[in-house]
Design a protein around this motif. Structure first.
Motif, PDB file in Angstrom:
ATOM      1  N   THR A  77       0.835  -1.190   0.000  1.00 11.04           N
ATOM      2  CA  THR A  77       0.000   0.000   0.000  1.00 11.04           C
ATOM      3  C   THR A  77       0.876   1.249   0.000  1.00 11.04           C
ATOM      4  O   THR A  77       2.035   1.210   0.398  1.00 11.04           O
ATOM      5  CB  THR A  77      -0.911   0.010   1.232  1.00 11.04           C
ATOM      6  N   GLY A  78       0.314   2.357  -0.456  1.00 15.37           N
ATOM      7  CA  GLY A  78       1.073   3.599  -0.493  1.00 15.37           C
ATOM      8  C   GLY A  78       1.070   4.201  -1.875  1.00 15.37           C
ATOM      9  O   GLY A  78       0.595   3.595  -2.840  1.00 15.37           O
ATOM     10  N   PRO A  79       1.625   5.409  -2.020  1.00 14.21           N
ATOM     11  CA  PRO A  79       1.541   6.145  -3.285  1.00 14.21           C
ATOM     12  C   PRO A  79       2.668   5.861  -4.267  1.00 14.21           C
ATOM     13  O   PRO A  79       2.829   6.580  -5.240  1.00 14.21           O
ATOM     14  CB  PRO A  79       1.593   7.602  -2.812  1.00 14.21           C
ATOM     15  N   PHE A  80       3.487   4.823  -4.029  1.00 16.50           N
ATOM     16  CA  PHE A  80       4.626   4.542  -4.898  1.00 16.50           C
ATOM     17  C   PHE A  80       4.355   3.355  -5.814  1.00 16.50           C
ATOM     18  O   PHE A  80       3.741   2.366  -5.410  1.00 16.50           O
ATOM     19  CB  PHE A  80       5.876   4.251  -4.065  1.00 16.50           C
ATOM     20  N   PHE A  81       4.848   3.465  -7.057  1.00 10.20           N
ATOM     21  CA  PHE A  81       4.692   2.405  -8.046  1.00 10.20           C
ATOM     22  C   PHE A  81       6.029   2.182  -8.748  1.00 10.20           C
ATOM     23  O   PHE A  81       6.874   3.075  -8.804  1.00 10.20           O
ATOM     24  CB  PHE A  81       3.648   2.790  -9.105  1.00 10.20           C
ATOM     25  N   ASN A  82       6.204   0.987  -9.297  1.00  2.00           N
ATOM     26  CA  ASN A  82       7.317   0.713 -10.194  1.00  2.00           C
ATOM     27  C   ASN A  82       6.757   0.639 -11.610  1.00  2.00           C
ATOM     28  O   ASN A  82       5.687   0.059 -11.831  1.00  2.00           O
ATOM     29  CB  ASN A  82       8.010  -0.600  -9.832  1.00  2.00           C
ATOM     30  N   ILE A  83       7.463   1.223 -12.565  1.00  2.00           N
ATOM     31  CA  ILE A  83       6.974   1.297 -13.943  1.00  2.00           C
ATOM     32  C   ILE A  83       7.994   0.685 -14.894  1.00  2.00           C
ATOM     33  O   ILE A  83       9.198   0.937 -14.776  1.00  2.00           O
ATOM     34  CB  ILE A  83       6.685   2.762 -14.343  1.00  2.00           C
ATOM     35  N   ILE A  84       7.494  -0.125 -15.829  1.00  2.00           N
ATOM     36  CA  ILE A  84       8.321  -0.688 -16.892  1.00  2.00           C
ATOM     37  C   ILE A  84       7.668  -0.340 -18.226  1.00  2.00           C
ATOM     38  O   ILE A  84       6.470  -0.572 -18.418  1.00  2.00           O
ATOM     39  CB  ILE A  84       8.457  -2.218 -16.770  1.00  2.00           C
ATOM     40  N   LEU A  85       8.435   0.230 -19.142  1.00  2.00           N
ATOM     41  CA  LEU A  85       7.964   0.556 -20.480  1.00  2.00           C
ATOM     42  C   LEU A  85       8.825  -0.201 -21.478  1.00  2.00           C
ATOM     43  O   LEU A  85      10.058  -0.116 -21.432  1.00  2.00           O
ATOM     44  CB  LEU A  85       8.055   2.056 -20.743  1.00  2.00           C
ATOM     45  N   THR A  86       8.189  -0.958 -22.371  1.00  2.00           N
ATOM     46  CA  THR A  86       8.932  -1.736 -23.359  1.00  2.00           C
ATOM     47  C   THR A  86       8.503  -1.347 -24.765  1.00  2.00           C
ATOM     48  O   THR A  86       7.353  -0.974 -24.996  1.00  2.00           O
ATOM     49  CB  THR A  86       8.703  -3.247 -23.159  1.00  2.00           C
ATOM     50  N   GLY A  87       9.438  -1.432 -25.700  1.00  2.60           N
ATOM     51  CA  GLY A  87       9.148  -1.121 -27.093  1.00  2.60           C
ATOM     52  C   GLY A  87      10.260  -0.309 -27.722  1.00  2.60           C
ATOM     53  O   GLY A  87      11.067   0.328 -27.034  1.00  2.60           O
ATOM     54  N   ALA A  88      10.298  -0.317 -29.047  1.00  7.80           N
ATOM     55  CA  ALA A  88      11.359   0.362 -29.794  1.00  7.80           C
ATOM     56  C   ALA A  88      11.495   1.846 -29.475  1.00  7.80           C
ATOM     57  O   ALA A  88      12.618   2.368 -29.445  1.00  7.80           O
ATOM     58  CB  ALA A  88      11.127   0.162 -31.301  1.00  7.80           C
ATOM     59  N   PRO A  89      10.408   2.600 -29.228  1.00 13.82           N
ATOM     60  CA  PRO A  89      10.573   4.027 -28.922  1.00 13.82           C
ATOM     61  C   PRO A  89      11.414   4.309 -27.685  1.00 13.82           C
ATOM     62  O   PRO A  89      11.870   5.437 -27.496  1.00 13.82           O
ATOM     63  CB  PRO A  89       9.125   4.505 -28.720  1.00 13.82           C
ATOM     64  N   PHE A  90      11.632   3.297 -26.841  1.00 12.99           N
ATOM     65  CA  PHE A  90      12.423   3.504 -25.633  1.00 12.99           C
ATOM     66  C   PHE A  90      13.864   3.010 -25.804  1.00 12.99           C
ATOM     67  O   PHE A  90      14.611   2.902 -24.836  1.00 12.99           O
ATOM     68  CB  PHE A  90      11.755   2.809 -24.446  1.00 12.99           C
ATOM     69  N   GLY A  91      14.244   2.733 -27.037  1.00 14.62           N
ATOM     70  CA  GLY A  91      15.593   2.259 -27.303  1.00 14.62           C
ATOM     71  C   GLY A  91      16.607   3.366 -27.489  1.00 14.62           C
ATOM     72  O   GLY A  91      17.807   3.108 -27.535  1.00 14.62           O
ATOM     73  N   HIS A 109      11.718   2.986 -10.471  1.00 15.98           N
ATOM     74  CA  HIS A 109      11.190   2.596  -9.167  1.00 15.98           C
ATOM     75  C   HIS A 109      10.725   3.834  -8.402  1.00 15.98           C
ATOM     76  O   HIS A 109      11.280   4.918  -8.546  1.00 15.98           O
ATOM     77  CB  HIS A 109      12.258   1.877  -8.336  1.00 15.98           C
ATOM     78  N   GLY A 110       9.723   3.641  -7.566  1.00 18.98           N
ATOM     79  CA  GLY A 110       9.288   4.732  -6.696  1.00 18.98           C
ATOM     80  C   GLY A 110       8.583   5.859  -7.412  1.00 18.98           C
ATOM     81  O   GLY A 110       8.648   7.015  -6.984  1.00 18.98           O
ATOM     82  N   ILE A 111       7.871   5.536  -8.503  1.00 17.09           N
ATOM     83  CA  ILE A 111       7.123   6.562  -9.234  1.00 17.09           C
ATOM     84  C   ILE A 111       5.866   6.933  -8.448  1.00 17.09           C
ATOM     85  O   ILE A 111       5.219   6.080  -7.841  1.00 17.09           O
ATOM     86  CB  ILE A 111       6.732   6.039 -10.631  1.00 17.09           C
ATOM     87  N   HIS A 112       5.508   8.211  -8.470  1.00 13.91           N
ATOM     88  CA  HIS A 112       4.260   8.657  -7.868  1.00 13.91           C
ATOM     89  C   HIS A 112       3.533   9.546  -8.865  1.00 13.91           C
ATOM     90  O   HIS A 112       4.133  10.067  -9.814  1.00 13.91           O
ATOM     91  CB  HIS A 112       4.508   9.387  -6.546  1.00 13.91           C
ATOM     92  N   LEU A 113       2.244   9.707  -8.680  1.00 13.28           N
ATOM     93  CA  LEU A 113       1.413  10.363  -9.685  1.00 13.28           C
ATOM     94  C   LEU A 113       1.587  11.874  -9.725  1.00 13.28           C
ATOM     95  O   LEU A 113       1.226  12.513 -10.714  1.00 13.28           O
ATOM     96  CB  LEU A 113      -0.059  10.020  -9.447  1.00 13.28           C
ATOM     97  N   ALA A 114       2.105  12.455  -8.674  1.00 20.88           N
ATOM     98  CA  ALA A 114       2.340  13.900  -8.622  1.00 20.88           C
ATOM     99  C   ALA A 114       3.665  14.150  -7.923  1.00 20.88           C
ATOM    100  O   ALA A 114       4.107  13.336  -7.105  1.00 20.88           O
ATOM    101  CB  ALA A 114       1.205  14.607  -7.884  1.00 20.88           C
ATOM    102  N   PRO A 115       4.344  15.259  -8.228  1.00 19.86           N
ATOM    103  CA  PRO A 115       5.631  15.536  -7.585  1.00 19.86           C
ATOM    104  C   PRO A 115       5.512  15.625  -6.072  1.00 19.86           C
ATOM    105  O   PRO A 115       4.459  15.974  -5.530  1.00 19.86           O
ATOM    106  CB  PRO A 115       6.033  16.893  -8.188  1.00 19.86           C
ATOM    107  N   ALA A 116       6.598  15.288  -5.408  1.00 19.01           N
ATOM    108  CA  ALA A 116       6.638  15.423  -3.953  1.00 19.01           C
ATOM    109  C   ALA A 116       6.522  16.891  -3.571  1.00 19.01           C
ATOM    110  O   ALA A 116       6.947  17.781  -4.307  1.00 19.01           O
ATOM    111  CB  ALA A 116       7.944  14.837  -3.418  1.00 19.01           C
ATOM    112  N   THR A 117       5.907  17.141  -2.433  1.00 23.94           N
ATOM    113  CA  THR A 117       5.781  18.508  -1.932  1.00 23.94           C
ATOM    114  C   THR A 117       6.623  18.661  -0.675  1.00 23.94           C
ATOM    115  O   THR A 117       6.914  17.689   0.021  1.00 23.94           O
ATOM    116  CB  THR A 117       4.315  18.845  -1.612  1.00 23.94           C
ATOM    117  N   ARG A 118       7.006  19.889  -0.387  1.00 23.08           N
ATOM    118  CA  ARG A 118       7.821  20.177   0.791  1.00 23.08           C
ATOM    119  C   ARG A 118       7.046  21.162   1.672  1.00 23.08           C
ATOM    120  O   ARG A 118       6.886  22.331   1.305  1.00 23.08           O
ATOM    121  CB  ARG A 118       9.160  20.773   0.364  1.00 23.08           C
TER     122      ARG A 118
END
Length: 281
Positions: free
Chosen positions: A55-69, A107-116
């Motif tokens: 649980t929590g606001p962090f996600f891991n993201i993987i993007l695959t495909g030629a545009p990311f080469g 790793h550790g992606i969140h939907l909005a920037p961290a705030t201070r």
């Protein structure tokens, strides 16, 4: 005779905007929940995978495909549009080998920037709420790619609700809920602390080392019944975000554990958490 040819300005690569090529898929994996969706077609076809194991606001993201080469630099600008502000962070990419599908991992992606809350406090990452999740329509990646990519991911409230349901079911099935954790008599124990610490130190992000940047990352690992690290979830982090990827990559690649032991004396899944502090001096 020397001929001088006129100089032409470099032409920036055209941004790539990709529509969905199928619906979201939810995968109840071993130790993690995944949302996946395909976009585009032909040589521009890509797949987005969003993983979460706690649980929590962090996600891991993987993007695959030629545009990311074709990546450039060490930072990616990522934004969940149209309303959420962009954030810049590090990424891991595939080694370009013949026959290998290019990929980018973060790793550790969140939907909005961290705030201070105030200038002296560390950045805070929080849930953005269902209405802001519903307002999301795109995922854009730039700066780290020669050709910026925008995926038309659509509203994210429904997919993320499915993810949250999966995480609750996953935690319960692995007996990692409150009742299950109460049945652990011995938690996972690291086996190769010195070797792992050396592995992390040798891979201190070079630009941050030169800049004198420091950072702390709190991670939660899922350790299976054989002592393997199956997932690395960012629990908290200050910036630079490059340390998120460095820490998780290190744990997944080099850490070894003795598994947790249950009341029946048998090995079982368990959580192990720690804070990794990077100091340049």
């Amino acid at each position: 005779m020397l001929a001088v040819l006129p100089a032409f300005p470099a032409v920036a690569a055209e941004p790539l905007r990709l529509a969905p090529a199928g619906p979201w898929r939810i995968d109840y994996g071993e130790g993690t929940c995944s949302l996946a969706r395909k976009f585009g077609s032909g040589p521009d076809a890509v797949e987005l995978q969003i993983d979460q194991s706690g649980t929590g606001p962090f996600f891991n993201i993987i993007l695959t495909g030629a545009p990311f080469g074709k990546t450039v630099g060490a930072e990616m600008r990522i934004a969940f549009g149209p309303d959420e502000a962009p954030s810049e962070r590090s990424f891991l990419s595939s080694v370009r080998k013949e026959g290998m599908t290019p990929f980018i991992m973060m790793h550790g992606i969140h939907l909005a920037p961290a705030t201070r809350p105030d200038p002296k406090s560390p950045p805070v990452v929080s849930e953005i709420g269902s209405e802001r999740e519903k307002a999301i329509q795109t995922l854009s990646l730039s700066k780290g790619l020669r050709a910026p990519v925008t995926l038309e991911i659509g509203e994210m409230r429904s997919p993320l609700n499915a993810m949250r349901t999966c995480v609750v079911d996953l935690v319960k099935s692995l007996k990692l809920d409150e009742a299950g954790l109460a049945q652990i008599t011995q938690g996972p124990r690291p086996k190769n602390v010195r070797e792992f610490a050396r592995f992390l130190q040798e891979r201190f992000p070079q630009r941050e080392l030169l800049n004198g940047d420091d950072g702390t990352v709190a991670v939660q690992l899922t350790i299976d019944d054989k002592g393997r690290v199956t997932t690395c979830q960012i629990a908290a982090s200050d910036r630079p975000a490059v340390f998120d990827d460095a820490a998780c990559f290190g744990f997944l690649r080099a850490a070894e554990f003795e598994p947790a032991i249950g009341t029946d004396g048998q090995p079982r899944y368990g959580f192990w958490g720690t804070r990794v502090t990077y100091r340049s001096n």
